[in-house]
Design a protein around this motif. Sequence first.
Motif, PDB file in Angstrom:
ATOM      1  N   GLU A  11      -1.282 -38.921 -65.058  1.00 18.79           N
ATOM      2  CA  GLU A  11      -1.886 -37.800 -64.333  1.00 18.79           C
ATOM      3  C   GLU A  11      -1.639 -37.888 -62.831  1.00 18.79           C
ATOM      4  OE1 GLU A  11      -6.251 -35.646 -64.087  1.00 18.79           O
ATOM      5  OE2 GLU A  11      -5.682 -36.680 -65.935  1.00 18.79           O
ATOM      6  N   LEU A  15       1.522 -36.250 -61.701  1.00 12.19           N
ATOM      7  CA  LEU A  15       1.553 -34.794 -61.736  1.00 12.19           C
ATOM      8  C   LEU A  15       0.712 -34.143 -60.649  1.00 12.19           C
ATOM      9  CD1 LEU A  15       1.137 -34.288 -65.599  1.00 12.19           C
ATOM     10  CD2 LEU A  15       3.203 -33.758 -64.289  1.00 12.19           C
ATOM     11  N   GLN A  33       1.153 -30.371 -61.357  1.00 13.63           N
ATOM     12  CA  GLN A  33       2.464 -29.746 -61.485  1.00 13.63           C
ATOM     13  C   GLN A  33       3.514 -30.839 -61.644  1.00 13.63           C
ATOM     14  OE1 GLN A  33       3.286 -27.619 -57.853  1.00 13.63           O
ATOM     15  NE2 GLN A  33       3.646 -29.490 -56.655  1.00 13.63           N
ATOM     16  N   LYS A  34       4.589 -30.510 -62.327  1.00 15.84           N
ATOM     17  CA  LYS A  34       5.692 -31.466 -62.458  1.00 15.84           C
ATOM     18  C   LYS A  34       6.604 -31.295 -61.258  1.00 15.84           C
ATOM     19  CE  LYS A  34       8.790 -33.305 -65.982  1.00 15.84           C
ATOM     20  NZ  LYS A  34       9.331 -33.102 -67.349  1.00 15.84           N
ATOM     21  N   SER A  35       6.911 -32.396 -60.569  1.00 15.86           N
ATOM     22  CA  SER A  35       7.693 -32.311 -59.335  1.00 15.86           C
ATOM     23  C   SER A  35       8.680 -33.462 -59.266  1.00 15.86           C
ATOM     24  CB  SER A  35       6.760 -32.372 -58.121  1.00 15.86           C
ATOM     25  OG  SER A  35       6.157 -33.660 -58.027  1.00 15.86           O
ATOM     26  N   GLU A  36       9.410 -33.540 -58.145  1.00 15.43           N
ATOM     27  CA  GLU A  36      10.338 -34.652 -57.951  1.00 15.43           C
ATOM     28  C   GLU A  36       9.586 -35.974 -57.865  1.00 15.43           C
ATOM     29  OE1 GLU A  36       9.532 -32.951 -53.777  1.00 15.43           O
ATOM     30  OE2 GLU A  36       9.774 -32.209 -55.841  1.00 15.43           O
ATOM     31  N   THR A  78       6.984 -36.694 -59.664  1.00 15.22           N
ATOM     32  CA  THR A  78       6.703 -37.064 -61.051  1.00 15.22           C
ATOM     33  C   THR A  78       7.855 -37.873 -61.628  1.00 15.22           C
ATOM     34  OG1 THR A  78       5.556 -34.926 -61.288  1.00 15.22           O
ATOM     35  CG2 THR A  78       5.978 -36.187 -63.294  1.00 15.22           C
ATOM     36  N   ALA A  79       9.052 -37.334 -61.489  1.00 15.11           N
ATOM     37  CA  ALA A  79      10.232 -38.013 -62.030  1.00 15.11           C
ATOM     38  C   ALA A  79      10.430 -39.373 -61.376  1.00 15.11           C
ATOM     39  CB  ALA A  79      11.463 -37.138 -61.830  1.00 15.11           C
ATOM     40  N   LEU A 127       2.730 -30.809 -69.616  1.00  9.91           N
ATOM     41  CA  LEU A 127       3.552 -30.848 -68.412  1.00  9.91           C
ATOM     42  C   LEU A 127       4.594 -31.962 -68.457  1.00  9.91           C
ATOM     43  CD1 LEU A 127       0.859 -30.166 -65.646  1.00  9.91           C
ATOM     44  CD2 LEU A 127       2.725 -28.644 -66.336  1.00  9.91           C
ATOM     45  N   LEU A 128       4.264 -33.070 -69.089  1.00 12.90           N
ATOM     46  CA  LEU A 128       5.190 -34.194 -69.191  1.00 12.90           C
ATOM     47  C   LEU A 128       6.105 -34.087 -70.408  1.00 12.90           C
ATOM     48  CD1 LEU A 128       2.820 -37.131 -68.177  1.00 12.90           C
ATOM     49  CD2 LEU A 128       4.669 -36.134 -66.813  1.00 12.90           C
ATOM     50  N   GLN A 129       5.889 -33.025 -71.179  1.00 13.65           N
ATOM     51  CA  GLN A 129       6.713 -32.758 -72.363  1.00 13.65           C
ATOM     52  C   GLN A 129       6.689 -33.920 -73.355  1.00 13.65           C
ATOM     53  OE1 GLN A 129      10.317 -31.708 -69.978  1.00 13.65           O
ATOM     54  NE2 GLN A 129      10.197 -29.713 -70.994  1.00 13.65           N
TER      55      GLN A 129
END
Length: 254
Positions: free
Chosen positions: A31, A34, A166-169, A171-172, A205-207
């Motif tokens: 979490e 994200l 939100q998923k963002s850079e 997150t990755a 969101l994390l698929q």
Amino acid sequence: MEFFVAQHSIVRKIWGKSDTILFIFAGAAAEFALNKAVDWLYFTGKLPSDPLGRLFSTVRYARMIVFAPKAEANKAIDTMRKIHSTVEENRGAVIPDWAYRDVLFMLIHYSISAYELLEEKLTEAEKEEVYNVFYRVGDRMGLKDLPQNYIEWLPVREAHLINDLQKSEYTADLFKQYKKHLGALRFMVLIEGQKLVCPNRVKTLLQFTRLSWLTIVVPIYKFSRQVKMDWLLKSILLPTDYKAQINELDVYKG
């Protein structure tokens, strides 16, 4: 002597076992990645450079609050606020109040979900007790607009999940750092564990896939604790450099 958390509180039971704590922070790690305010964690560079060290730093403060006398717990909370204030001064901006609430809400949610995964379902009164402890932490930190009780908190928590993630850079990159510091096998276990404790919004969101193979492993692990063989699984799955620190988390005797 007065304690911040009563000596027979369910919160002490939750935070007195290493495996429960690890699931709490597995969920929070997902979490965190994200959260729209995760850039604050990148400002200091501590989380991406040493996510495991950051975990144990956070655990030390949380456990101090849960197990220490009230005066010491309040001092720990004040120290946390001061640390964040220093970061704000260095950046020349203020951490949004909702971001503080999000972190508090994570501790509430994952304390409950991790315990229910590994132990048993909590009663409504016990959930209220968990909420009350962290409500008092937030109140001491000066957070505004905190719900007064667990029932009022539930819809607010859902709203935060919708509005603040939100998923963002970032997150990755954070998940990349998790994998780098944990190794491929432990990282895979982390993902599967996150599936078991994270709310649906986070998993979407994390698929994440719907099913986790840890669903089969958890009952086996719970049985291994009964026959005192859980140390074997932990020795395989836990990073060697942190085994001593993780073992020290098992302090609950009640």
